[in-house]
Design a protein around this motif. Structure first.
Motif, PDB file in Angstrom:
ATOM      1  N   ASP A  84       0.817  -1.200   0.000  1.00  0.00           N
ATOM      2  CA  ASP A  84       0.000   0.000   0.000  1.00  0.00           C
ATOM      3  C   ASP A  84       0.860   1.263   0.000  1.00  0.00           C
ATOM      4  O   ASP A  84       1.765   1.413   0.820  1.00  0.00           O
ATOM      5  N   GLY A  85       0.583   2.152  -0.952  1.00  0.00           N
ATOM      6  CA  GLY A  85       1.285   3.427  -1.024  1.00  0.00           C
ATOM      7  C   GLY A  85       2.621   3.377  -1.740  1.00  0.00           C
ATOM      8  O   GLY A  85       3.181   4.411  -2.085  1.00  0.00           O
ATOM      9  N   THR A  86       3.130   2.174  -1.966  1.00  0.00           N
ATOM     10  CA  THR A  86       4.433   2.015  -2.610  1.00  0.00           C
ATOM     11  C   THR A  86       4.301   1.491  -4.031  1.00  0.00           C
ATOM     12  O   THR A  86       4.913   2.028  -4.965  1.00  0.00           O
ATOM     13  N   ILE A  87       3.508   0.447  -4.206  1.00  0.00           N
ATOM     14  CA  ILE A  87       3.285  -0.168  -5.518  1.00  0.00           C
ATOM     15  C   ILE A  87       1.893   0.230  -5.992  1.00  0.00           C
ATOM     16  O   ILE A  87       0.886  -0.199  -5.413  1.00  0.00           O
ATOM     17  N   THR A  88       1.793   1.068  -7.013  1.00  0.00           N
ATOM     18  CA  THR A  88       0.492   1.521  -7.498  1.00  0.00           C
ATOM     19  C   THR A  88       0.356   1.224  -8.996  1.00  0.00           C
ATOM     20  O   THR A  88       1.337   1.031  -9.699  1.00  0.00           O
ATOM     21  N   LYS A  89      -0.890   1.172  -9.449  1.00  0.00           N
ATOM     22  CA  LYS A  89      -1.218   0.997 -10.874  1.00  0.00           C
ATOM     23  C   LYS A  89      -0.495  -0.209 -11.480  1.00  0.00           C
ATOM     24  O   LYS A  89       0.041  -0.137 -12.591  1.00  0.00           O
ATOM     25  N   SER A  90      -0.473  -1.330 -10.751  1.00  0.00           N
ATOM     26  CA  SER A  90       0.254  -2.508 -11.232  1.00  0.00           C
ATOM     27  C   SER A  90      -0.525  -3.210 -12.333  1.00  0.00           C
ATOM     28  O   SER A  90      -1.762  -3.225 -12.341  1.00  0.00           O
ATOM     29  N   GLN A  91       0.203  -3.807 -13.254  1.00  0.00           N
ATOM     30  CA  GLN A  91      -0.392  -4.519 -14.384  1.00  0.00           C
ATOM     31  C   GLN A  91       0.670  -5.406 -15.031  1.00  0.00           C
ATOM     32  O   GLN A  91       1.859  -5.277 -14.751  1.00  0.00           O
ATOM     33  N   TRP A  92       0.213  -6.304 -15.894  1.00  0.00           N
ATOM     34  CA  TRP A  92       1.112  -7.099 -16.731  1.00  0.00           C
ATOM     35  C   TRP A  92       1.072  -6.507 -18.134  1.00  0.00           C
ATOM     36  O   TRP A  92       0.003  -6.299 -18.690  1.00  0.00           O
ATOM     37  N   MET A  93       2.240  -6.232 -18.692  1.00  0.00           N
ATOM     38  CA  MET A  93       2.318  -5.558 -19.987  1.00  0.00           C
ATOM     39  C   MET A  93       3.258  -6.315 -20.926  1.00  0.00           C
ATOM     40  O   MET A  93       4.338  -6.744 -20.519  1.00  0.00           O
ATOM     41  N   PRO A  94       2.863  -6.487 -22.200  1.00  0.00           N
ATOM     42  CA  PRO A  94       3.769  -7.130 -23.170  1.00  0.00           C
ATOM     43  C   PRO A  94       5.093  -6.371 -23.264  1.00  0.00           C
ATOM     44  O   PRO A  94       5.116  -5.136 -23.197  1.00  0.00           O
ATOM     45  N   LEU A  95       6.175  -7.126 -23.417  1.00  0.00           N
ATOM     46  CA  LEU A  95       7.497  -6.510 -23.474  1.00  0.00           C
ATOM     47  C   LEU A  95       7.579  -5.464 -24.583  1.00  0.00           C
ATOM     48  O   LEU A  95       8.203  -4.412 -24.393  1.00  0.00           O
ATOM     49  N   GLN A  96       6.968  -5.713 -25.727  1.00  0.00           N
ATOM     50  CA  GLN A  96       7.029  -4.759 -26.831  1.00  0.00           C
ATOM     51  C   GLN A  96       6.446  -3.411 -26.439  1.00  0.00           C
ATOM     52  O   GLN A  96       6.916  -2.362 -26.903  1.00  0.00           O
ATOM     53  N   GLU A  97       5.444  -3.402 -25.570  1.00  0.00           N
ATOM     54  CA  GLU A  97       4.889  -2.139 -25.089  1.00  0.00           C
ATOM     55  C   GLU A  97       5.805  -1.492 -24.056  1.00  0.00           C
ATOM     56  O   GLU A  97       5.960  -0.269 -24.018  1.00  0.00           O
TER      57      GLU A  97
END
Length: 221
Positions: A184-197
């Motif tokens: 909380d407060g440290t890691i925000t808006k986390s997601q998995w994203m393709p390497l090309q992006e």
């Protein structure tokens, strides 16, 4: 008092010069632990260390801090775990930048083995930052292998990076089995994203901008 495991820059520089005489004129150092040979790896993990007050060692470039920096990559999709650093981040200079690295300061002195201390510190950081406790033997082994093949990186040209010795590791995971709980407060808006992006992002913190190309190389290998 918050502490960090450090070594003298002069000790690291002596090792780097022995590894490659061309390093004498360099300000940026990078090498892969799996490529330097057993004797050199032993020398690296036998550098003298001490615990220092993090307040002063952040601004004293006579010392450098060991920082494991681990990217999680899904085995099947090759997507990379990405997040934005929140206001609770310990490194305020990186707040609001995107990152693909999990890790932080090592807070213990080596008992017998510097590598094992870095490994245990990496386990702690993964648990603290994304809530994953690696107790499965295969996962434990995979993370250790990733760190044994880490790229060591030091850039003496900038204030933030000059005191941080990065151990960049690509950790292959199965994202569907992970129950990620961002700190909380440290890691925000986390997601998995393709390497090309990820390769097109402009708001990455400096180490992540470097790390994304190591991921690409690792996937090709």
């Amino acid at each position: 008092m918050k502490t960090a495991l450090v070594t003298k820059y002069s000790s690291f520089k002596l090792f780097a010069d022995l590894l490659d005489p061309r390093n004498r004129m360099k300000q940026v150092f990078e090498f892969n632990l799996k490529d330097i040979g057993r004797t050199a790896r032993q020398m690296f993990f036998n550098m003298p260390t001490l615990l220092a007050d993090r307040k002063w060692c952040e601004f004293d470039n006579d010392f450098i801090q060991f920082i494991p920096y681990i990217s999680l990559v899904d085995r099947e999709t090759k997507e990379v775990f990405l997040y934005e650093r929140g206001n609770g981040s310990g490194e305020q200079r990186l707040v609001s930048l995107s990152s693909i690295g999990i890790g932080g300061h090592i807070e213990d002195l080596p008992f017998n083995d510097l590598f094992e201390t870095i490994f245990e510190g990496s386990l702690r950081e993964i648990k603290e930052e994304i809530g994953i406790n690696y107790v499965d033997e295969d996962q434990y082994h995979d993370l250790k292998n990733a760190l044994e093949s880490a790229m060591v990186y030091l850039d003496r040209r900038t204030e933030t990076e000059s005191v941080h010795l990065g151990l960049f590791a690509v950790f292959m995971v199965d994202k569907e089995t992970l129950d990620i709980i961002p700190e909380d407060g440290t890691i925000t808006k986390s997601q998995w994203m393709p390497l090309q992006e990820v390769l097109t992002l402009r708001n990455l913190e400096p180490w992540s901008a470097k790390m994304r190309y190591l991921i690409g190389k690792t996937l090709k290998d």
